[in-house]
Each structure stands twice: as structure tokens, then as C-alpha cells.
Design a protein around this motif. Structure first.
Motif, PDB file in Angstrom:
ATOM      1  N   ASP A  81      22.019  37.493  26.813  1.00  0.00           N
ATOM      2  CA  ASP A  81      22.080  37.343  28.275  1.00  0.00           C
ATOM      3  C   ASP A  81      21.032  36.346  28.747  1.00  0.00           C
ATOM      4  O   ASP A  81      21.311  35.521  29.627  1.00  0.00           O
ATOM      5  CB  ASP A  81      21.873  38.698  28.953  1.00  0.00           C
ATOM      6  CG  ASP A  81      23.075  39.614  28.823  1.00  0.00           C
ATOM      7  OD1 ASP A  81      24.159  39.127  28.437  1.00  0.00           O
ATOM      8  OD2 ASP A  81      22.922  40.830  29.099  1.00  0.00           O
ATOM      9  N   GLU A  82      19.821  36.431  28.167  1.00  0.00           N
ATOM     10  CA  GLU A  82      18.756  35.508  28.555  1.00  0.00           C
ATOM     11  C   GLU A  82      19.130  34.075  28.179  1.00  0.00           C
ATOM     12  O   GLU A  82      18.959  33.146  28.975  1.00  0.00           O
ATOM     13  CB  GLU A  82      17.432  35.900  27.888  1.00  0.00           C
ATOM     14  CG  GLU A  82      16.268  35.011  28.247  1.00  0.00           C
ATOM     15  CD  GLU A  82      15.983  34.938  29.733  1.00  0.00           C
ATOM     16  OE1 GLU A  82      15.546  33.861  30.196  1.00  0.00           O
ATOM     17  OE2 GLU A  82      16.198  35.936  30.459  1.00  0.00           O
ATOM     18  N   GLN A  86      19.755  30.845  30.578  1.00  0.00           N
ATOM     19  CA  GLN A  86      19.136  29.541  30.373  1.00  0.00           C
ATOM     20  C   GLN A  86      20.190  28.440  30.303  1.00  0.00           C
ATOM     21  O   GLN A  86      20.009  27.365  30.884  1.00  0.00           O
ATOM     22  CB  GLN A  86      18.297  29.556  29.089  1.00  0.00           C
ATOM     23  CG  GLN A  86      17.049  30.396  29.186  1.00  0.00           C
ATOM     24  CD  GLN A  86      16.325  30.516  27.860  1.00  0.00           C
ATOM     25  OE1 GLN A  86      16.807  30.070  26.838  1.00  0.00           O
ATOM     26  NE2 GLN A  86      15.149  31.128  27.888  1.00  0.00           N
ATOM     27  N   VAL A  87      21.282  28.710  29.602  1.00  0.00           N
ATOM     28  CA  VAL A  87      22.363  27.726  29.527  1.00  0.00           C
ATOM     29  C   VAL A  87      22.926  27.481  30.919  1.00  0.00           C
ATOM     30  O   VAL A  87      23.202  26.338  31.296  1.00  0.00           O
ATOM     31  CB  VAL A  87      23.467  28.203  28.546  1.00  0.00           C
ATOM     32  CG1 VAL A  87      24.725  27.371  28.697  1.00  0.00           C
ATOM     33  CG2 VAL A  87      22.963  28.143  27.119  1.00  0.00           C
ATOM     34  N   GLY A  88      23.102  28.554  31.695  1.00  0.00           N
ATOM     35  CA  GLY A  88      23.591  28.396  33.063  1.00  0.00           C
ATOM     36  C   GLY A  88      22.646  27.546  33.895  1.00  0.00           C
ATOM     37  O   GLY A  88      23.085  26.671  34.654  1.00  0.00           O
ATOM     38  N   ASP A  89      21.328  27.796  33.735  1.00  0.00           N
ATOM     39  CA  ASP A  89      20.349  26.979  34.454  1.00  0.00           C
ATOM     40  C   ASP A  89      20.438  25.521  34.006  1.00  0.00           C
ATOM     41  O   ASP A  89      20.371  24.603  34.831  1.00  0.00           O
ATOM     42  CB  ASP A  89      18.932  27.513  34.228  1.00  0.00           C
ATOM     43  CG  ASP A  89      18.712  28.874  34.883  1.00  0.00           C
ATOM     44  OD1 ASP A  89      19.536  29.260  35.746  1.00  0.00           O
ATOM     45  OD2 ASP A  89      17.719  29.543  34.529  1.00  0.00           O
ATOM     46  N   VAL A  94      22.108  19.936  34.824  1.00  0.00           N
ATOM     47  CA  VAL A  94      22.939  18.795  34.435  1.00  0.00           C
ATOM     48  C   VAL A  94      23.886  18.429  35.569  1.00  0.00           C
ATOM     49  O   VAL A  94      24.111  17.249  35.862  1.00  0.00           O
ATOM     50  CB  VAL A  94      23.705  19.106  33.118  1.00  0.00           C
ATOM     51  CG1 VAL A  94      24.792  18.077  32.861  1.00  0.00           C
ATOM     52  CG2 VAL A  94      22.740  19.175  31.949  1.00  0.00           C
ATOM     53  N   LYS A  95      24.432  19.446  36.213  1.00  0.00           N
ATOM     54  CA  LYS A  95      25.348  19.198  37.326  1.00  0.00           C
ATOM     55  C   LYS A  95      24.629  18.474  38.462  1.00  0.00           C
ATOM     56  O   LYS A  95      25.149  17.497  39.025  1.00  0.00           O
ATOM     57  CB  LYS A  95      25.905  20.538  37.796  1.00  0.00           C
ATOM     58  CG  LYS A  95      27.028  20.454  38.769  1.00  0.00           C
ATOM     59  CD  LYS A  95      27.547  21.853  39.074  1.00  0.00           C
ATOM     60  CE  LYS A  95      28.684  21.864  40.035  1.00  0.00           C
ATOM     61  NZ  LYS A  95      29.144  23.219  40.335  1.00  0.00           N
TER      62      LYS A  95
END
Length: 165
Positions: A81-82, A86-89, A94-95
Motif C-alpha cells: 500500500d505504501e 508512492q507510485v501514485g504520488d 509526472v502528470k
């Protein structure tokens, strides 16, 4: 012959009815048979309880192993989940950077269009200036000089009007 046993059974039946006993109460059980029966029952229950204890211990061990495995999986899930956060952040960063780059590219496209227009204007102005200089050199009689000839060659090679020629 048959009379005596039948009489005995009849008297025994009457005696059992009067005293409230059953025929089974009258049967003789030896102490040795009773002790053997008690020992057999006790051994049976002992083995039963021992087997139940073994089954309980095995079940508790399995439950403990399942519990430990579940804790490990929960820790792994929390780590995943962590990492996912981090990938989501990172994806959000990047977006945002992509939008920023797209905005800058759009701005550069606009500036390049302005520069292109300015260059075209400058080129047109230089061509007009060169044509003017060519016309002036023709009028004053300097059309046979080396620089005048180079100027005429430049006008014809770069798409000038050729009016000075």
C-alpha cells in the motif's frame, strides 16, 4: 419335569413384581468383571481425552501458523500500500510535469511563430533594402563595380524582383 422350572420362573416373576426389581437387577456381576469393565472404560476415556488433546494441540499449532502467516501478509500488504501510494504520488508528479512541459511547448510554439514572422519581416526588409541599394547604384552609374555585380547576383539567386538587373 417341566413343572418345576415353570413354577420357579413364575415365583421369580411374582417376587420381582412385588419388590419392584427387574430381571436385570437379579443377574450376578462379579467384582472382577466390574473392575475389568471399569478399567476398559477408563482406558477408553483416557485414550479419547489424549486424542482430543493432540487434536487440540495440532489445531492450535495450525491456527498459530495461520495467524503468523496472516500477520506477514498484513505487513506485506501495508508495504505494498505504501509503495502504491508512492507510485501514485510519482504519477501525479509526472502528470503535473507533463502538463507543465505541454504548456511550455505551447508557449515555445507561439514564440517560434512570432520569431518566424519576425524573421520573415526582417528578410523582406533586407530584400527591400538590397533592391533599393541596387536601384541607387544603377541610377548613379555604379552598376559595373564588383560589389554591384554581387548585389545583382544575390537578388537573382534569392528570389528578388530582379528590377535592378
Amino acid at each position: 419335569w417341566y413343572l418345576y422350572p415353570a413354577a420357579f420362573v413364575g415365583l421369580l416373576y411374582a417376587y420381582c413384581r412385588i419388590t419392584g426389581m427387574s430381571l436385570w437387577d437379579m443377574l450376578y456381576v462379579s467384582q472382577n468383571a466390574m473392575a475389568h469393565f471399569k478399567e476398559t472404560v477408563t482406558d477408553g476415556f483416557s485414550r479419547l481425552w489424549e486424542e482430543v488433546r493432540k487434536q487440540k494441540d495440532e489445531m492450535l499449532a495450525k491456527l498459530g501458523a495461520v495467524g503468523r502467516k496472516q500477520e506477514q501478509l498484513m505487513e506485506s500488504q501495508e508495504a505494498m500500500d505504501e509503495r502504491l501510494r508512492q507510485v501514485g504520488d510519482n504519477v501525479d508528479d509526472v502528470k503535473a510535469n507533463t502538463h507543465n512541459i505541454n504548456f511550455r511547448v505551447t508557449m515555445l510554439d507561439g514564440k517560434l511563430a512570432e520569431v518566424r514572422d519576425g524573421m520573415n519581416n526582417v528578410q523582406h526588409g533586407i530584400m527591400l533594402l538590397v533592391q533599393t541599394v541596387a536601384e541607387v547604384t544603377n541610377r548613379i552609374g555604379m552598376n559595373n563595380t564588383r560589389s554591384s555585380q554581387q548585389l545583382k547576383g544575390f537578388l537573382t539567386s534569392s528570389g528578388g524582383s530582379g528590377a535592378a538587373a
